[in-house]
Design a protein around this motif. Structure first.
Motif, PDB file in Angstrom:
ATOM      1  N   SER A   1       0.824  -1.209   0.000  1.00 35.24           N
ATOM      2  CA  SER A   1       0.000   0.000   0.000  1.00 35.24           C
ATOM      3  C   SER A   1       0.857   1.258   0.000  1.00 35.24           C
ATOM      4  O   SER A   1       0.464   2.288  -0.527  1.00 35.24           O
ATOM      5  N   LYS A   2       2.048   1.164   0.569  1.00 35.81           N
ATOM      6  CA  LYS A   2       2.922   2.324   0.630  1.00 35.81           C
ATOM      7  C   LYS A   2       3.736   2.507  -0.649  1.00 35.81           C
ATOM      8  O   LYS A   2       3.988   3.626  -1.082  1.00 35.81           O
ATOM      9  N   TYR A   3       4.165   1.416  -1.269  1.00 34.36           N
ATOM     10  CA  TYR A   3       5.103   1.501  -2.386  1.00 34.36           C
ATOM     11  C   TYR A   3       4.565   0.975  -3.721  1.00 34.36           C
ATOM     12  O   TYR A   3       5.334   0.822  -4.660  1.00 34.36           O
ATOM     13  N   LEU A   4       3.289   0.713  -3.826  1.00 35.53           N
ATOM     14  CA  LEU A   4       2.743   0.123  -5.049  1.00 35.53           C
ATOM     15  C   LEU A   4       2.955   1.022  -6.269  1.00 35.53           C
ATOM     16  O   LEU A   4       3.363   0.552  -7.333  1.00 35.53           O
ATOM     17  N   GLU A   5       2.691   2.298  -6.136  1.00 34.26           N
ATOM     18  CA  GLU A   5       2.867   3.204  -7.278  1.00 34.26           C
ATOM     19  C   GLU A   5       4.335   3.272  -7.700  1.00 34.26           C
ATOM     20  O   GLU A   5       4.647   3.251  -8.892  1.00 34.26           O
ATOM     21  N   LEU A   6       5.240   3.330  -6.731  1.00 34.22           N
ATOM     22  CA  LEU A   6       6.668   3.357  -7.034  1.00 34.22           C
ATOM     23  C   LEU A   6       7.089   2.080  -7.754  1.00 34.22           C
ATOM     24  O   LEU A   6       7.803   2.130  -8.761  1.00 34.22           O
ATOM     25  N   ILE A   7       6.633   0.936  -7.269  1.00 34.53           N
ATOM     26  CA  ILE A   7       6.950  -0.339  -7.907  1.00 34.53           C
ATOM     27  C   ILE A   7       6.426  -0.364  -9.330  1.00 34.53           C
ATOM     28  O   ILE A   7       7.102  -0.825 -10.259  1.00 34.53           O
ATOM     29  N   PHE A   8       5.214   0.126  -9.532  1.00 33.59           N
ATOM     30  CA  PHE A   8       4.604   0.154 -10.860  1.00 33.59           C
ATOM     31  C   PHE A   8       5.431   0.975 -11.849  1.00 33.59           C
ATOM     32  O   PHE A   8       5.737   0.521 -12.949  1.00 33.59           O
ATOM     33  N   TRP A   9       5.802   2.207 -11.467  1.00 32.66           N
ATOM     34  CA  TRP A   9       6.553   3.076 -12.373  1.00 32.66           C
ATOM     35  C   TRP A   9       7.950   2.544 -12.654  1.00 32.66           C
ATOM     36  O   TRP A   9       8.405   2.565 -13.803  1.00 32.66           O
ATOM     37  N   VAL A  10       8.639   2.063 -11.629  1.00 30.85           N
ATOM     38  CA  VAL A  10       9.999   1.544 -11.833  1.00 30.85           C
ATOM     39  C   VAL A  10       9.963   0.280 -12.694  1.00 30.85           C
ATOM     40  O   VAL A  10      10.782   0.123 -13.601  1.00 30.85           O
ATOM     41  N   ALA A  11       9.008  -0.598 -12.446  1.00 26.49           N
ATOM     42  CA  ALA A  11       8.890  -1.811 -13.261  1.00 26.49           C
ATOM     43  C   ALA A  11       8.572  -1.466 -14.712  1.00 26.49           C
ATOM     44  O   ALA A  11       9.112  -2.080 -15.643  1.00 26.49           O
ATOM     45  N   GLY A  12       7.706  -0.482 -14.917  1.00 30.88           N
ATOM     46  CA  GLY A  12       7.381  -0.062 -16.280  1.00 30.88           C
ATOM     47  C   GLY A  12       8.586   0.510 -17.007  1.00 30.88           C
ATOM     48  O   GLY A  12       8.831   0.192 -18.177  1.00 30.88           O
ATOM     49  N   LEU A  13       9.352   1.345 -16.322  1.00 32.33           N
ATOM     50  CA  LEU A  13      10.555   1.911 -16.940  1.00 32.33           C
ATOM     51  C   LEU A  13      11.594   0.830 -17.230  1.00 32.33           C
ATOM     52  O   LEU A  13      12.235   0.848 -18.285  1.00 32.33           O
ATOM     53  N   LEU A  14      11.743  -0.123 -16.311  1.00 31.15           N
ATOM     54  CA  LEU A  14      12.686  -1.227 -16.553  1.00 31.15           C
ATOM     55  C   LEU A  14      12.248  -2.080 -17.749  1.00 31.15           C
ATOM     56  O   LEU A  14      13.073  -2.489 -18.563  1.00 31.15           O
ATOM     57  N   ALA A  15      10.945  -2.327 -17.846  1.00 32.72           N
ATOM     58  CA  ALA A  15      10.440  -3.104 -18.981  1.00 32.72           C
ATOM     59  C   ALA A  15      10.698  -2.375 -20.298  1.00 32.72           C
ATOM     60  O   ALA A  15      11.090  -2.996 -21.290  1.00 32.72           O
ATOM     61  N   LEU A  16      10.503  -1.070 -20.315  1.00 35.31           N
ATOM     62  CA  LEU A  16      10.771  -0.299 -21.531  1.00 35.31           C
ATOM     63  C   LEU A  16      12.261  -0.224 -21.830  1.00 35.31           C
ATOM     64  O   LEU A  16      12.662  -0.155 -22.986  1.00 35.31           O
ATOM     65  N   ALA A  17      13.081  -0.250 -20.786  1.00 31.71           N
ATOM     66  CA  ALA A  17      14.534  -0.175 -20.988  1.00 31.71           C
ATOM     67  C   ALA A  17      15.089  -1.465 -21.594  1.00 31.71           C
ATOM     68  O   ALA A  17      16.041  -1.425 -22.374  1.00 31.71           O
ATOM     69  N   ILE A  18      14.492  -2.609 -21.279  1.00 34.29           N
ATOM     70  CA  ILE A  18      15.028  -3.882 -21.799  1.00 34.29           C
ATOM     71  C   ILE A  18      14.324  -4.345 -23.065  1.00 34.29           C
ATOM     72  O   ILE A  18      14.804  -5.251 -23.733  1.00 34.29           O
ATOM     73  N   THR A  19      13.209  -3.718 -23.411  1.00 34.19           N
ATOM     74  CA  THR A  19      12.480  -4.098 -24.620  1.00 34.19           C
ATOM     75  C   THR A  19      13.128  -3.454 -25.836  1.00 34.19           C
ATOM     76  O   THR A  19      13.500  -2.290 -25.809  1.00 34.19           O
ATOM     77  N   ASP A  20      13.226  -4.220 -26.909  1.00 28.20           N
ATOM     78  CA  ASP A  20      13.798  -3.689 -28.150  1.00 28.20           C
ATOM     79  C   ASP A  20      12.673  -3.141 -29.024  1.00 28.20           C
ATOM     80  O   ASP A  20      11.853  -3.901 -29.536  1.00 28.20           O
ATOM     81  N   PRO A  21      12.606  -1.820 -29.204  1.00 31.02           N
ATOM     82  CA  PRO A  21      11.503  -1.242 -29.985  1.00 31.02           C
ATOM     83  C   PRO A  21      11.615  -1.520 -31.480  1.00 31.02           C
ATOM     84  O   PRO A  21      10.650  -1.335 -32.214  1.00 31.02           O
ATOM     85  N   ALA A  22      12.774  -1.983 -31.942  1.00 31.93           N
ATOM     86  CA  ALA A  22      12.958  -2.253 -33.368  1.00 31.93           C
ATOM     87  C   ALA A  22      12.279  -3.557 -33.780  1.00 31.93           C
ATOM     88  O   ALA A  22      11.990  -3.747 -34.964  1.00 31.93           O
ATOM     89  N   LEU A  23      12.011  -4.446 -32.819  1.00 33.59           N
ATOM     90  CA  LEU A  23      11.355  -5.704 -33.162  1.00 33.59           C
ATOM     91  C   LEU A  23       9.884  -5.459 -33.455  1.00 33.59           C
ATOM     92  O   LEU A  23       9.167  -4.843 -32.673  1.00 33.59           O
ATOM     93  N   LYS A  24       9.438  -5.940 -34.587  1.00 30.95           N
ATOM     94  CA  LYS A  24       8.030  -5.756 -34.953  1.00 30.95           C
ATOM     95  C   LYS A  24       7.157  -6.866 -34.377  1.00 30.95           C
ATOM     96  O   LYS A  24       5.970  -6.697 -34.196  1.00 30.95           O
TER      97      LYS A  24
END
Length: 96
Positions: A7-30
């Motif tokens: 309840s205290k850190y859910l939003e923080l976990i959500f944003w950091v996980a989303g940024l990490l997912a975008l950082a490791i995803t290759d946008p060039a792959l269709k």
């Protein structure tokens, strides 16, 4: 204890996980797995996916492709990073 932590850190976990997912995803792959409901409905263009690709390109330092994917990618990344910063810094109460 876990409930209090979430309840205290859910939003923080959500944003950091989303940024990490975008950082490791290759946008060039269709061909990649997507949880996007618009893509699952069979539509080929989604503004949210473009925003995600834009942020992913930014993590690779490619500003040209980032801007082509979605022009709001840079402001969105700045806003998300600012929100993460706010969640990480302790709140100071001016009025008690």
């Amino acid at each position: 204890m876990i409930k209090r932590f979430l309840s205290k850190y859910l939003e923080l976990i959500f944003w950091v996980a989303g940024l990490l997912a975008l950082a490791i995803t290759d946008p060039a792959l269709k061909t990649h797995f997507s949880l996007c409901p618009v893509k699952m409905a069979g539509m080929s263009w989604c503004p949210g996916c473009g925003l995600g690709h834009s942020i992913s390109w930014l993590f690779r330092g490619d500003i040209k492709n980032s801007f082509e994917a979605h022009w709001l990618g840079i402001p969105a990344l700045v806003a998300i990073c600012w929100r993460v910063y706010q969640l990480l810094t302790p709140r100071r109460r001016i009025f008690t």
